[in-house]
Design a protein around this motif. Structure first.
Motif, PDB file in Angstrom:
ATOM      1  N   HIS A 101      25.149 -56.299 -26.941  1.00  0.00           N
ATOM      2  CA  HIS A 101      25.714 -55.935 -28.239  1.00  0.00           C
ATOM      3  C   HIS A 101      25.567 -54.450 -28.559  1.00  0.00           C
ATOM      4  N   ARG A 102      25.155 -53.649 -27.569  1.00  0.00           N
ATOM      5  CA  ARG A 102      25.054 -52.205 -27.760  1.00  0.00           C
ATOM      6  C   ARG A 102      26.025 -51.455 -26.860  1.00  0.00           C
ATOM      7  N   GLU A 103      26.710 -52.168 -25.952  1.00  0.00           N
ATOM      8  CA  GLU A 103      27.608 -51.532 -24.995  1.00  0.00           C
ATOM      9  C   GLU A 103      29.066 -51.671 -25.459  1.00  0.00           C
ATOM     10  N   THR A 104      29.824 -50.613 -25.207  1.00  0.00           N
ATOM     11  CA  THR A 104      31.257 -50.623 -25.489  1.00  0.00           C
ATOM     12  C   THR A 104      31.960 -49.896 -24.362  1.00  0.00           C
ATOM     13  N   ALA A 105      32.959 -50.528 -23.767  1.00  0.00           N
ATOM     14  CA  ALA A 105      33.781 -49.851 -22.769  1.00  0.00           C
ATOM     15  C   ALA A 105      34.826 -49.038 -23.530  1.00  0.00           C
ATOM     16  N   LEU A 106      34.911 -47.759 -23.208  1.00  0.00           N
ATOM     17  CA  LEU A 106      35.864 -46.868 -23.867  1.00  0.00           C
ATOM     18  C   LEU A 106      37.203 -46.915 -23.150  1.00  0.00           C
ATOM     19  N   PHE A 107      38.230 -46.431 -23.807  1.00  0.00           N
ATOM     20  CA  PHE A 107      39.572 -46.569 -23.246  1.00  0.00           C
ATOM     21  C   PHE A 107      39.859 -45.649 -22.072  1.00  0.00           C
ATOM     22  N   ASP A 108      38.936 -44.738 -21.753  1.00  0.00           N
ATOM     23  CA  ASP A 108      39.076 -43.965 -20.514  1.00  0.00           C
ATOM     24  C   ASP A 108      38.302 -44.639 -19.380  1.00  0.00           C
ATOM     25  N   GLY A 109      37.701 -45.814 -19.669  1.00  0.00           N
ATOM     26  CA  GLY A 109      36.955 -46.562 -18.657  1.00  0.00           C
ATOM     27  C   GLY A 109      35.463 -46.320 -18.694  1.00  0.00           C
ATOM     28  N   SER A 110      34.993 -45.315 -19.433  1.00  0.00           N
ATOM     29  CA  SER A 110      33.558 -45.022 -19.534  1.00  0.00           C
ATOM     30  C   SER A 110      32.849 -46.117 -20.326  1.00  0.00           C
ATOM     31  N   LEU A 111      31.521 -46.146 -20.216  1.00  0.00           N
ATOM     32  CA  LEU A 111      30.716 -47.137 -20.924  1.00  0.00           C
ATOM     33  C   LEU A 111      29.778 -46.424 -21.889  1.00  0.00           C
ATOM     34  N   LYS A 112      29.839 -46.793 -23.157  1.00  0.00           N
ATOM     35  CA  LYS A 112      28.948 -46.232 -24.168  1.00  0.00           C
ATOM     36  C   LYS A 112      27.841 -47.240 -24.437  1.00  0.00           C
ATOM     37  N   ILE A 113      26.588 -46.760 -24.437  1.00  0.00           N
ATOM     38  CA  ILE A 113      25.433 -47.599 -24.760  1.00  0.00           C
ATOM     39  C   ILE A 113      24.745 -46.966 -25.962  1.00  0.00           C
ATOM     40  N   ARG A 114      24.621 -47.725 -27.028  1.00  0.00           N
ATOM     41  CA  ARG A 114      23.982 -47.230 -28.244  1.00  0.00           C
ATOM     42  C   ARG A 114      22.470 -47.451 -28.182  1.00  0.00           C
ATOM     43  N   LYS A 115      21.740 -46.453 -28.645  1.00  0.00           N
ATOM     44  CA  LYS A 115      20.280 -46.522 -28.777  1.00  0.00           C
ATOM     45  C   LYS A 115      19.609 -47.066 -27.510  1.00  0.00           C
ATOM     46  N   VAL A 116      19.693 -46.290 -26.427  1.00  0.00           N
ATOM     47  CA  VAL A 116      19.148 -46.740 -25.140  1.00  0.00           C
ATOM     48  C   VAL A 116      17.651 -46.993 -25.236  1.00  0.00           C
ATOM     49  N   THR A 117      17.206 -47.930 -24.424  1.00  0.00           N
ATOM     50  CA  THR A 117      15.795 -48.289 -24.313  1.00  0.00           C
ATOM     51  C   THR A 117      15.396 -48.180 -22.844  1.00  0.00           C
ATOM     52  N   PRO A 118      14.117 -48.198 -22.543  1.00  0.00           N
ATOM     53  CA  PRO A 118      13.703 -48.180 -21.136  1.00  0.00           C
ATOM     54  C   PRO A 118      14.299 -49.333 -20.323  1.00  0.00           C
ATOM     55  N   SER A 119      14.601 -50.457 -20.959  1.00  0.00           N
ATOM     56  CA  SER A 119      15.193 -51.578 -20.208  1.00  0.00           C
ATOM     57  C   SER A 119      16.636 -51.291 -19.781  1.00  0.00           C
ATOM     58  N   ASP A 120      17.267 -50.270 -20.359  1.00  0.00           N
ATOM     59  CA  ASP A 120      18.625 -49.879 -19.952  1.00  0.00           C
ATOM     60  C   ASP A 120      18.615 -49.017 -18.699  1.00  0.00           C
ATOM     61  N   GLU A 121      17.450 -48.515 -18.334  1.00  0.00           N
ATOM     62  CA  GLU A 121      17.347 -47.627 -17.177  1.00  0.00           C
ATOM     63  C   GLU A 121      17.702 -48.374 -15.895  1.00  0.00           C
ATOM     64  N   GLY A 122      18.381 -47.676 -15.000  1.00  0.00           N
ATOM     65  CA  GLY A 122      18.687 -48.261 -13.695  1.00  0.00           C
ATOM     66  C   GLY A 122      20.064 -47.881 -13.192  1.00  0.00           C
ATOM     67  N   ILE A 123      20.516 -48.666 -12.220  1.00  0.00           N
ATOM     68  CA  ILE A 123      21.806 -48.440 -11.567  1.00  0.00           C
ATOM     69  C   ILE A 123      22.890 -49.205 -12.322  1.00  0.00           C
ATOM     70  N   TYR A 124      24.051 -48.565 -12.444  1.00  0.00           N
ATOM     71  CA  TYR A 124      25.226 -49.198 -13.036  1.00  0.00           C
ATOM     72  C   TYR A 124      26.356 -49.155 -12.022  1.00  0.00           C
ATOM     73  N   LEU A 125      27.178 -50.176 -12.064  1.00  0.00           N
ATOM     74  CA  LEU A 125      28.289 -50.317 -11.123  1.00  0.00           C
ATOM     75  C   LEU A 125      29.574 -50.514 -11.918  1.00  0.00           C
ATOM     76  N   ALA A 126      30.592 -49.736 -11.566  1.00  0.00           N
ATOM     77  CA  ALA A 126      31.920 -49.917 -12.148  1.00  0.00           C
ATOM     78  C   ALA A 126      32.859 -50.323 -11.012  1.00  0.00           C
ATOM     79  N   VAL A 127      33.668 -51.334 -11.255  1.00  0.00           N
ATOM     80  CA  VAL A 127      34.640 -51.796 -10.266  1.00  0.00           C
ATOM     81  C   VAL A 127      36.017 -51.650 -10.892  1.00  0.00           C
ATOM     82  N   ALA A 128      36.895 -50.918 -10.211  1.00  0.00           N
ATOM     83  CA  ALA A 128      38.239 -50.683 -10.721  1.00  0.00           C
ATOM     84  C   ALA A 128      39.245 -51.519  -9.932  1.00  0.00           C
ATOM     85  N   LEU A 129      40.134 -52.197 -10.647  1.00  0.00           N
ATOM     86  CA  LEU A 129      41.230 -52.949 -10.035  1.00  0.00           C
ATOM     87  C   LEU A 129      42.451 -52.046  -9.991  1.00  0.00           C
ATOM     88  N   LEU A 130      42.981 -51.834  -8.790  1.00  0.00           N
ATOM     89  CA  LEU A 130      44.133 -50.962  -8.593  1.00  0.00           C
ATOM     90  C   LEU A 130      45.428 -51.776  -8.624  1.00  0.00           C
TER      91      LEU A 130
END
Length: 158
Positions: free
Chosen positions: A97-126
């Motif tokens: 409930h803190r993440e929002t995908a933006l219309f350019d494909g980026s990901l916004k995370i509000r008020k990050v916490t240490p549990s948000d730390e790590g690797i993120y993966l984006a998969v694009a469908l062509l």
């Protein structure tokens, strides 16, 4: 009147012309242009900040981008996805409930916490049905880190 050395070089000129005509065309077929890879810009943030995980070098015509927490494409890791045409954002089990995908494909995370730390993966469908993946990391530092860094910087200035 002819330049005295011209007759001696006449036999080399056709070969030189042939080499100049053939060599550049063979070069262009062997050296492929370098392209930047689809990627997530790795980010460092302070705990409590809003962060945007930006995508770099989005392939043309992307239809959908899925966002996952971790390196594995697994439904339980799915944060959500966005169809880049219509205003369509769907969330998954990894959504906090803190993440929002933006219309350019980026990901916004509000008020990050240490549990948000790590690797993120984006998969694009062509448009051709193929998928391409991008990895990036988010590092989250608490207030103690910044207080320590500020005192270190102050000490070095003295």
């Amino acid at each position: 009147m002819e330049f005295p050395a011209a007759s001696a070089y006449r036999r080399l000129v056709p070969w030189l012309g042939l080499l100049l005509a053939v060599f550049p065309s063979s070069l262009t077929t062997r050296i492929l242009p370098t392209t930047e890879q689809f990627a997530i810009v790795s980010t460092i943030a302070a705990e409590g900040q809003d962060v945007i995980l930006r995508i770099r070098n989005t392939p043309p015509g992307v239809l959908v981008i899925w966002w996952y927490r971790g390196r594995v494409v697994k439904y339980s890791n799915l944060i959500g996805y966005i169809a880049l045409g219509p205003d369509d954002y769907v969330t998954g089990p990894g959504y906090t409930h803190r993440e929002t995908a933006l219309f350019d494909g980026s990901l916004k995370i509000r008020k990050v916490t240490p549990s948000d730390e790590g690797i993120y993966l984006a998969v694009a469908l062509l448009p051709n049905g193929q998928r391409t993946k991008a990895l990036g990391s988010l590092n989250v530092f608490g207030p103690a880190f910044f207080k320590h860094s500020l005192s270190e910087n102050h000490r070095h200035r003295e």
